[in-house]
Scaffold this active site. Structure first.
Site, PDB file in Angstrom:
ATOM      1  N   ASN A  41     -43.647 -12.283  51.914  1.00  0.00           N
ATOM      2  CA  ASN A  41     -42.943 -12.144  50.630  1.00  0.00           C
ATOM      3  C   ASN A  41     -42.451 -10.699  50.510  1.00  0.00           C
ATOM      4  O   ASN A  41     -43.242  -9.792  50.266  1.00  0.00           O
ATOM      5  CB  ASN A  41     -43.907 -12.481  49.480  1.00  0.00           C
ATOM      6  CG  ASN A  41     -43.275 -12.239  48.122  1.00  0.00           C
ATOM      7  OD1 ASN A  41     -42.046 -12.140  47.999  1.00  0.00           O
ATOM      8  ND2 ASN A  41     -44.095 -12.140  47.085  1.00  0.00           N
ATOM      9  N   GLU A  59     -46.355 -12.212  39.830  1.00  0.00           N
ATOM     10  CA  GLU A  59     -45.404 -11.249  39.236  1.00  0.00           C
ATOM     11  C   GLU A  59     -44.402 -11.988  38.347  1.00  0.00           C
ATOM     12  O   GLU A  59     -43.934 -11.439  37.332  1.00  0.00           O
ATOM     13  CB  GLU A  59     -44.705 -10.451  40.363  1.00  0.00           C
ATOM     14  CG  GLU A  59     -45.658  -9.418  40.937  1.00  0.00           C
ATOM     15  CD  GLU A  59     -45.413  -9.045  42.392  1.00  0.00           C
ATOM     16  OE1 GLU A  59     -44.328  -9.310  42.918  1.00  0.00           O
ATOM     17  OE2 GLU A  59     -46.341  -8.487  43.001  1.00  0.00           O
ATOM     18  N   LYS A  98     -40.569  -9.463  48.236  1.00  0.00           N
ATOM     19  CA  LYS A  98     -40.341  -9.041  46.837  1.00  0.00           C
ATOM     20  C   LYS A  98     -38.958  -8.376  46.724  1.00  0.00           C
ATOM     21  O   LYS A  98     -38.024  -8.831  47.362  1.00  0.00           O
ATOM     22  CB  LYS A  98     -41.459  -8.111  46.369  1.00  0.00           C
ATOM     23  CG  LYS A  98     -42.846  -8.640  46.723  1.00  0.00           C
ATOM     24  CD  LYS A  98     -43.942  -7.889  46.037  1.00  0.00           C
ATOM     25  CE  LYS A  98     -45.280  -8.348  46.597  1.00  0.00           C
ATOM     26  NZ  LYS A  98     -46.376  -8.101  45.719  1.00  0.00           N
ATOM     27  N   SER A 158     -53.126  -8.373  49.513  1.00  0.00           N
ATOM     28  CA  SER A 158     -53.444  -7.249  50.406  1.00  0.00           C
ATOM     29  C   SER A 158     -53.902  -7.673  51.799  1.00  0.00           C
ATOM     30  O   SER A 158     -54.784  -7.049  52.389  1.00  0.00           O
ATOM     31  CB  SER A 158     -54.475  -6.325  49.753  1.00  0.00           C
ATOM     32  OG  SER A 158     -53.914  -5.750  48.570  1.00  0.00           O
ATOM     33  N   GLY A 180     -51.083  -6.259  46.054  1.00  0.00           N
ATOM     34  CA  GLY A 180     -50.484  -4.931  46.095  1.00  0.00           C
ATOM     35  C   GLY A 180     -51.457  -3.822  45.724  1.00  0.00           C
ATOM     36  O   GLY A 180     -51.044  -2.697  45.462  1.00  0.00           O
ATOM     37  N   GLU A 233     -53.791 -16.578  45.198  1.00  0.00           N
ATOM     38  CA  GLU A 233     -53.557 -15.134  45.148  1.00  0.00           C
ATOM     39  C   GLU A 233     -54.246 -14.543  43.917  1.00  0.00           C
ATOM     40  O   GLU A 233     -53.676 -14.566  42.814  1.00  0.00           O
ATOM     41  CB  GLU A 233     -52.054 -14.854  45.052  1.00  0.00           C
ATOM     42  CG  GLU A 233     -51.265 -15.334  46.251  1.00  0.00           C
ATOM     43  CD  GLU A 233     -50.053 -14.435  46.484  1.00  0.00           C
ATOM     44  OE1 GLU A 233     -49.938 -13.900  47.577  1.00  0.00           O
ATOM     45  OE2 GLU A 233     -49.253 -14.256  45.542  1.00  0.00           O
ATOM     46  N   HIS A 264     -45.299 -17.201  41.353  1.00  0.00           N
ATOM     47  CA  HIS A 264     -45.932 -15.963  41.818  1.00  0.00           C
ATOM     48  C   HIS A 264     -46.453 -15.196  40.605  1.00  0.00           C
ATOM     49  O   HIS A 264     -45.824 -15.204  39.538  1.00  0.00           O
ATOM     50  CB  HIS A 264     -44.918 -15.113  42.599  1.00  0.00           C
ATOM     51  CG  HIS A 264     -45.565 -13.968  43.316  1.00  0.00           C
ATOM     52  ND1 HIS A 264     -45.883 -12.790  42.677  1.00  0.00           N
ATOM     53  CD2 HIS A 264     -45.974 -13.830  44.608  1.00  0.00           C
ATOM     54  CE1 HIS A 264     -46.470 -11.979  43.554  1.00  0.00           C
ATOM     55  NE2 HIS A 264     -46.531 -12.574  44.737  1.00  0.00           N
TER      56      HIS A 264
HETATM   57  C1  PEP Z   1     -47.669 -11.086  47.459  1.00  0.00           C
HETATM   58  O1  PEP Z   1     -46.609 -10.524  47.243  1.00  0.00           O
HETATM   59  O2  PEP Z   1     -47.772 -12.288  47.246  1.00  0.00           O
HETATM   60  C2  PEP Z   1     -48.792 -10.295  47.974  1.00  0.00           C
HETATM   61  C3  PEP Z   1     -49.916 -10.912  48.245  1.00  0.00           C
HETATM   62  O3  PEP Z   1     -48.592  -8.943  48.141  1.00  0.00           O
HETATM   63  P1  PEP Z   1     -49.538  -7.909  48.931  1.00  0.00           P
HETATM   64  O4  PEP Z   1     -49.821  -8.524  50.292  1.00  0.00           O
HETATM   65  O5  PEP Z   1     -48.730  -6.658  49.039  1.00  0.00           O
HETATM   66  O6  PEP Z   1     -50.795  -7.754  48.152  1.00  0.00           O
END
Ligand code: PEP
Length: 263
Positions: free
Chosen positions: A10, A106, A12, A222, A182, A176, A104
């Site tokens: 992803n 976000e 973003k 992460s 992040g 998630e 997601h």
């Molecule tokens: C994500 O964008 O879904 C995500 C898990 O980001 P990150 O791996 O940077 O934590």
């Protein structure tokens, strides 16, 4: 059913068309040298999918990569209309998308998407034959308050409302935890496994064991080359949704190698 590990990147709001093209060129150079990875993709042991910003999807489409799939990071539930700034599912299909990320955190927490909106998007994607990567996960407060599983249950069951078992089998779920996205803070292998196993049990309750064993459940939050093998080695974790670490070819490929090591 053979396990096929999905490693979804992803991006973003990173990488416009130029950067996307140079990522794909660099990735190709690596794949040419790493026969094992290409073989694992061709033999469906591993699947790679990239989710760039909308504006870079045509670059992936034109590049017409032989082994990499791609998808959108979001979509509206309507096919067309007065929805300024939105993209529809038929538009993603026109650009060769195999997946669309929906719900997601976000989108939920920054842009105010509700369970109801996510549910409409999931239904629309499935009606058009596009596989949703449905994201669910609790915030830190929800986890600390002992409510992680009730949040996961609420988000998942709401998204599955009106979805029959044939369509449910097309869904990929990404667990998630919001506190791990992040932040550099990853869920432990055991916590991630427990949540993914819980998600599978909800599929079993609703659709039976066959659908539950076939549905792909990813962990996201992460993921990096150091923690990937531990997470991907868990029985109910079928892949990863990777943000930051999917932005460089080097770390993405390192994660792919870690996945191969636990297959
Ligand atoms: C994500 O964008 O879904 C995500 C898990 O980001 P990150 O791996 O940077 O934590």
């Amino acid at each position: 059913m053979e396990r096929c590990v999905l490693l979804a990147g992803n991006w973003k709001m990173h990488k416009g068309p130029k950067e996307t093209r140079s990522f794909l060129e660099d990735l190709d150079k690596v794949l040419e040298l790493e026969n094992g990875i290409t073989e694992a993709i061709v033999s469906k042991k591993i699947e790679l999918a990239l989710f760039p910003p909308f504006i870079s999807i045509p670059t992936l489409c034109d590049f017409n990569h032989k082994v990499i799939k791609w998808g959108g990071q979001n979509a509206h539930w309507e096919e067309k209309g007065a929805f300024t700034g939105e993209i529809s599912i038929p538009m993603l299909l026109e650009l060769g998308c195999s997946y669309v990320i929906l719900g997601h955190s976000e989108r939920r927490h920054i842009f105010g998407e509700t369970d109801e909106m996510v549910s409409k998007k999931v239904t629309a994607a499935l009606d058009h034959g596009l596989s949703p990567v449905l994201c669910v996960g609790e915030t830190l407060d929800e986890r600390n308050g002992g409510n992680a599983f009730s949040v996961i249950r609420r988000q998942l069951l709401s998204a599955l409302e009106g979805v029959d078992s044939t369509k449910a089998a097309q869904i990929v779920v990404a667990y998630e935890p919001v506190w791990a996205i992040g932040t550099g803070r990853t869920a432990s292998d055991t916590d991630a496994q427990e949540a993914c196993s819980f998600i599978r049990s909800l599929f079993a309750e609703r659709y039976g064991q066959d659908v539950a064993s076939g549905v792909r459940i990813l962990y996201g939050g992460s993921v990096n080359p150091k923690n990937a093998a531990g997470l991907l080695g868990q029985p109910d974790i079928d892949g990863a949704l990777i943000g930051g670490a999917s932005l460089s070819v080097e770390s993405y490929i390192e994660i792919v190698k870690e996945a191969l090591s636990v297959l």
